[in-house]
Scaffold this active site. Structure first.
Site, PDB file in Angstrom:
ATOM      1  N   GLU A 282      41.125  48.346  51.128  1.00 17.27           N
ATOM      2  CA  GLU A 282      40.300  48.394  49.920  1.00 17.27           C
ATOM      3  C   GLU A 282      40.691  49.576  49.029  1.00 17.27           C
ATOM      4  O   GLU A 282      40.714  49.465  47.799  1.00 17.27           O
ATOM      5  CB  GLU A 282      38.816  48.478  50.286  1.00 17.27           C
ATOM      6  CG  GLU A 282      38.267  47.218  50.950  1.00 17.27           C
ATOM      7  CD  GLU A 282      38.419  45.986  50.076  1.00 17.27           C
ATOM      8  OE1 GLU A 282      38.012  46.037  48.900  1.00 17.27           O
ATOM      9  OE2 GLU A 282      38.956  44.972  50.554  1.00 17.27           O
ATOM     10  N   TRP A 285      43.856  48.490  47.349  1.00 20.47           N
ATOM     11  CA  TRP A 285      43.556  47.567  46.236  1.00 20.47           C
ATOM     12  C   TRP A 285      43.197  48.360  44.984  1.00 20.47           C
ATOM     13  O   TRP A 285      43.644  48.038  43.873  1.00 20.47           O
ATOM     14  CB  TRP A 285      42.370  46.660  46.589  1.00 20.47           C
ATOM     15  CG  TRP A 285      42.711  45.346  47.213  1.00 20.47           C
ATOM     16  CD1 TRP A 285      42.521  44.976  48.512  1.00 20.47           C
ATOM     17  CD2 TRP A 285      43.298  44.201  46.567  1.00 20.47           C
ATOM     18  NE1 TRP A 285      42.954  43.684  48.710  1.00 20.47           N
ATOM     19  CE2 TRP A 285      43.423  43.179  47.538  1.00 20.47           C
ATOM     20  CE3 TRP A 285      43.713  43.936  45.261  1.00 20.47           C
ATOM     21  CZ2 TRP A 285      43.957  41.916  47.239  1.00 20.47           C
ATOM     22  CZ3 TRP A 285      44.245  42.689  44.964  1.00 20.47           C
ATOM     23  CH2 TRP A 285      44.360  41.701  45.947  1.00 20.47           C
ATOM     24  N   TRP A 314      36.903  27.959  26.996  1.00 19.26           N
ATOM     25  CA  TRP A 314      35.642  28.280  27.670  1.00 19.26           C
ATOM     26  C   TRP A 314      34.467  27.685  26.913  1.00 19.26           C
ATOM     27  O   TRP A 314      34.486  27.571  25.687  1.00 19.26           O
ATOM     28  CB  TRP A 314      35.478  29.804  27.769  1.00 19.26           C
ATOM     29  CG  TRP A 314      36.598  30.509  28.469  1.00 19.26           C
ATOM     30  CD1 TRP A 314      37.545  31.312  27.911  1.00 19.26           C
ATOM     31  CD2 TRP A 314      36.896  30.459  29.870  1.00 19.26           C
ATOM     32  NE1 TRP A 314      38.418  31.781  28.870  1.00 19.26           N
ATOM     33  CE2 TRP A 314      38.043  31.278  30.089  1.00 19.26           C
ATOM     34  CE3 TRP A 314      36.303  29.826  30.966  1.00 19.26           C
ATOM     35  CZ2 TRP A 314      38.615  31.462  31.344  1.00 19.26           C
ATOM     36  CZ3 TRP A 314      36.866  30.010  32.225  1.00 19.26           C
ATOM     37  CH2 TRP A 314      38.013  30.810  32.406  1.00 19.26           C
ATOM     38  N   ASN A 349      30.190  44.114  47.160  1.00 20.90           N
ATOM     39  CA  ASN A 349      31.475  43.555  46.732  1.00 20.90           C
ATOM     40  C   ASN A 349      31.569  42.044  46.935  1.00 20.90           C
ATOM     41  O   ASN A 349      32.096  41.329  46.079  1.00 20.90           O
ATOM     42  CB  ASN A 349      32.635  44.246  47.449  1.00 20.90           C
ATOM     43  CG  ASN A 349      33.973  43.828  46.855  1.00 20.90           C
ATOM     44  OD1 ASN A 349      34.195  43.966  45.662  1.00 20.90           O
ATOM     45  ND2 ASN A 349      34.850  43.271  47.675  1.00 20.90           N
ATOM     46  N   TRP A 367      35.609  35.072  31.322  1.00 23.45           N
ATOM     47  CA  TRP A 367      35.471  36.181  32.273  1.00 23.45           C
ATOM     48  C   TRP A 367      35.265  37.515  31.578  1.00 23.45           C
ATOM     49  O   TRP A 367      34.643  38.430  32.127  1.00 23.45           O
ATOM     50  CB  TRP A 367      36.701  36.252  33.183  1.00 23.45           C
ATOM     51  CG  TRP A 367      38.024  36.412  32.470  1.00 23.45           C
ATOM     52  CD1 TRP A 367      38.833  35.419  32.020  1.00 23.45           C
ATOM     53  CD2 TRP A 367      38.673  37.635  32.104  1.00 23.45           C
ATOM     54  NE1 TRP A 367      39.947  35.935  31.398  1.00 23.45           N
ATOM     55  CE2 TRP A 367      39.879  37.291  31.433  1.00 23.45           C
ATOM     56  CE3 TRP A 367      38.365  38.972  32.283  1.00 23.45           C
ATOM     57  CZ2 TRP A 367      40.767  38.251  30.942  1.00 23.45           C
ATOM     58  CZ3 TRP A 367      39.239  39.942  31.791  1.00 23.45           C
ATOM     59  CH2 TRP A 367      40.426  39.574  31.130  1.00 23.45           C
ATOM     60  N   TRP A 390      37.651  40.965  38.118  1.00 24.62           N
ATOM     61  CA  TRP A 390      37.254  39.823  37.302  1.00 24.62           C
ATOM     62  C   TRP A 390      38.415  38.852  37.099  1.00 24.62           C
ATOM     63  O   TRP A 390      38.235  37.628  37.166  1.00 24.62           O
ATOM     64  CB  TRP A 390      36.707  40.304  35.949  1.00 24.62           C
ATOM     65  CG  TRP A 390      35.225  40.494  36.046  1.00 24.62           C
ATOM     66  CD1 TRP A 390      34.561  41.658  36.304  1.00 24.62           C
ATOM     67  CD2 TRP A 390      34.227  39.483  35.943  1.00 24.62           C
ATOM     68  NE1 TRP A 390      33.208  41.435  36.367  1.00 24.62           N
ATOM     69  CE2 TRP A 390      32.977  40.106  36.141  1.00 24.62           C
ATOM     70  CE3 TRP A 390      34.261  38.113  35.694  1.00 24.62           C
ATOM     71  CZ2 TRP A 390      31.773  39.398  36.113  1.00 24.62           C
ATOM     72  CZ3 TRP A 390      33.061  37.400  35.649  1.00 24.62           C
ATOM     73  CH2 TRP A 390      31.836  38.043  35.860  1.00 24.62           C
TER      74      TRP A 390
END
Length: 475
Positions: A282, A285, A314, A349, A367, A390
């Protein structure tokens, strides 16, 4: 003209493992320069960046605490209230007229921040000062992890492999807390900026002393990390580190986290899928998304990493978006998660993935609207991590979930909140329900005071596949 070393604090609000502070103090001990720490609040720019009020409050509380901590080194911390980044240059211009400056800073990666720093550097250099920048936001600075061909990694797993190899090769170095300097009597003639204002105390549940934050990190590595891989996906369990807000502000550094992890989990941090190894992933990341941000600055301008997805049509239905924001979608796990965010300024998370996936792939809303809403609420808001997360959920980013992999909110709810403890906490209308009825109360005809589902997941899923297929067609 007297020499003055400026420790310009931004996202590095700590005394331990602070390259900027340590280097300024070391230089002063050698040259006899005075040292001044400086923090300039810029609420107008924070607003422009959609910074959550709770995060602004945490910053203000932390800076006030840091003033006391850094004073024990005989270093004054001048904390002033500006408005925007333009006022930063005004402060430095005034200091340049009074002192021979060496400005010590930690690099920031976002566009406006780089422009602000370039303006200050130009100003300082024009007065024969020095501007000394340390790239210490990441343990491995952006650009240092590359493929054998010298390219930036676009996929996480090989990035992680190279990151770990570099860690093994160079180890972790943390700066000690600097030793106190002789007291200096600084006379400053500065623009008429008020002292740092108090916040609204909305972050009061979050401790702000460096000792408290370091103990949180140590206790997690000592007591919880071994179960992290099993507990981290269940929002009703207190199984995560809760350090993200402090990493975002730089109250604790990635190097400190990795060094402590290696110390407390010496036997397991390299074991595949152990709790310690998963938590380290993590942290990696977090670095991966910063590396991507620096390599692809168009992301700062809210462009999708996968260019073809910019053409997705969208729906952006405002009432559906509002229902999602308010936690009134009729999907209990989504609603509980959004209410947690709205009430506490933080979200687990796993729930970030579920709610983001739901907004994009069930409601067909861009998004970027969700990304912005999260930033406006999160105490741990960090552009690179938020944007990366996202775009992953929306299948528009690097290493993103394939667009045809779509979370089913009901099965996610049953899997990760099996007893419904988390849902009950934030959706009291459903608190008396048990079993499957808690996850899907509509099978019973609904519950008074709780909304009907705003979309049919099975129908929405087919529509999502069609939206993406349209832009993914060859040619």
């Amino acid at each position: 003209m007297q020499a003055l070393n400026i420790v310009w604090l931004r996202n590095d609000l700590r005394c331990y493992d602070n390259a900027v502070l340590s280097s300024a103090v070391e230089d002063a001990a050698r040259t006899g320069a005075a040292v001044l720490a400086l923090f300039i609040a810029t609420p107008e720019t924070w607003q422009l960046h959609d910074m959550a009020p709770i995060k602004q409050d945490l910053i203000r509380r932390r800076v006030v605490q840091l003033q006391q901590e850094i004073a024990t080194l005989n270093i004054p911390l001048l904390a002033v209230e500006g408005s925007s980044y333009q006022q930063v240059s005004t402060v430095f211009a005034a200091l340049c007229r009074q002192y021979q400056l060496k400005v010590f800073v930690q690099a920031e990666y976002e566009l406006r921040e780089q422009q602000r720093d370039a303006a200050v550097e130009q100003l300082v250099l024009a007065q024969d000062g020095q501007f000394i920048c340390f790239d210490t936001q990441c343990l491995m600075p952006p650009g240092t992890i590359r493929t054998q061909q010298g390219d930036i990694y676009k996929v996480f797993t090989p990035f992680k492999r190279t990151w770990l190899a570099k860690l093994k090769e160079q180890g972790v170095h943390c700066y000690a807390r600097p030793k106190a300097l002789p007291a200096a009597n600084l006379q400053l003639a500065l623009p008429a900026l008020p002292a740092l204002k108090n916040g609204d105390n909305s972050s009061a549940q979050w401790p702000v002393t460096e000792a408290q934050v370091l103990e949180l990190m140590r206790a997690f590595c000592r007591e919880k990390v071994q179960d992290y891989h099993k507990a981290r996906d269940f929002p009703a369990i207190d199984g995560t580190s809760k350090l993200s807000a402090y990493l975002a502000l730089g109250v604790v550094s990635p190097a400190q986290c990795v060094a402590r992890l290696q110390l407390e989990a010496a036997d397991s941090w390299q074991q595949d899928k152990s709790g310690a190894e998963v938590w380290l992933s993590e942290l990696i990341w977090r670095e991966f998304y910063k590396h991507i941000l620096v390599a692809y600055p168009q992301l700062i301008k809210h462009q999708p990493f996968q260019a073809d997805t910019a053409a997705i049509r969208w729906n952006n239905n405002p009432s559906l978006f509002q229902a999602w924001c308010d936690g009134m979608t009729g999907y209990p796990i989504v609603d509980a998660a959004m209410r947690q965010l709205n009430q506490t300024g933080w979200m687990h998370n796993r729930l970030r993935m579920i709610t983001a996936g739901f907004l994009v792939k069930d409601l067909h809303i861009d998004w970027r609207l969700g990304e912005r809403y999260f930033m406006s609420k999160l105490i741990d808001g960090d552009f690179a991590a938020n944007n990366g997360g996202w775009q992953w959920a929306a299948s528009t980013g690097t290493d993103a979930a394939p667009y045809f992999r779509i979370f089913n909110p009901l099965s996610q709810s049953e899997k990760f909140d099996p007893q419904g403890d988390f849902i009950r906490l934030y959706v009291p209308q459903l608190s008396k329900l048990q079993g499957k009825a808690l996850h899907w109360p509509h099978a019973l005809g609904g519950v008074k005071g709780y909304p009907a589902p705003v979309v049919d997941h099975a129908v929405a899923r087919k529509q999502t596949l069609a939206l993406f297929a349209e832009v993914k067609k060859p040619g």
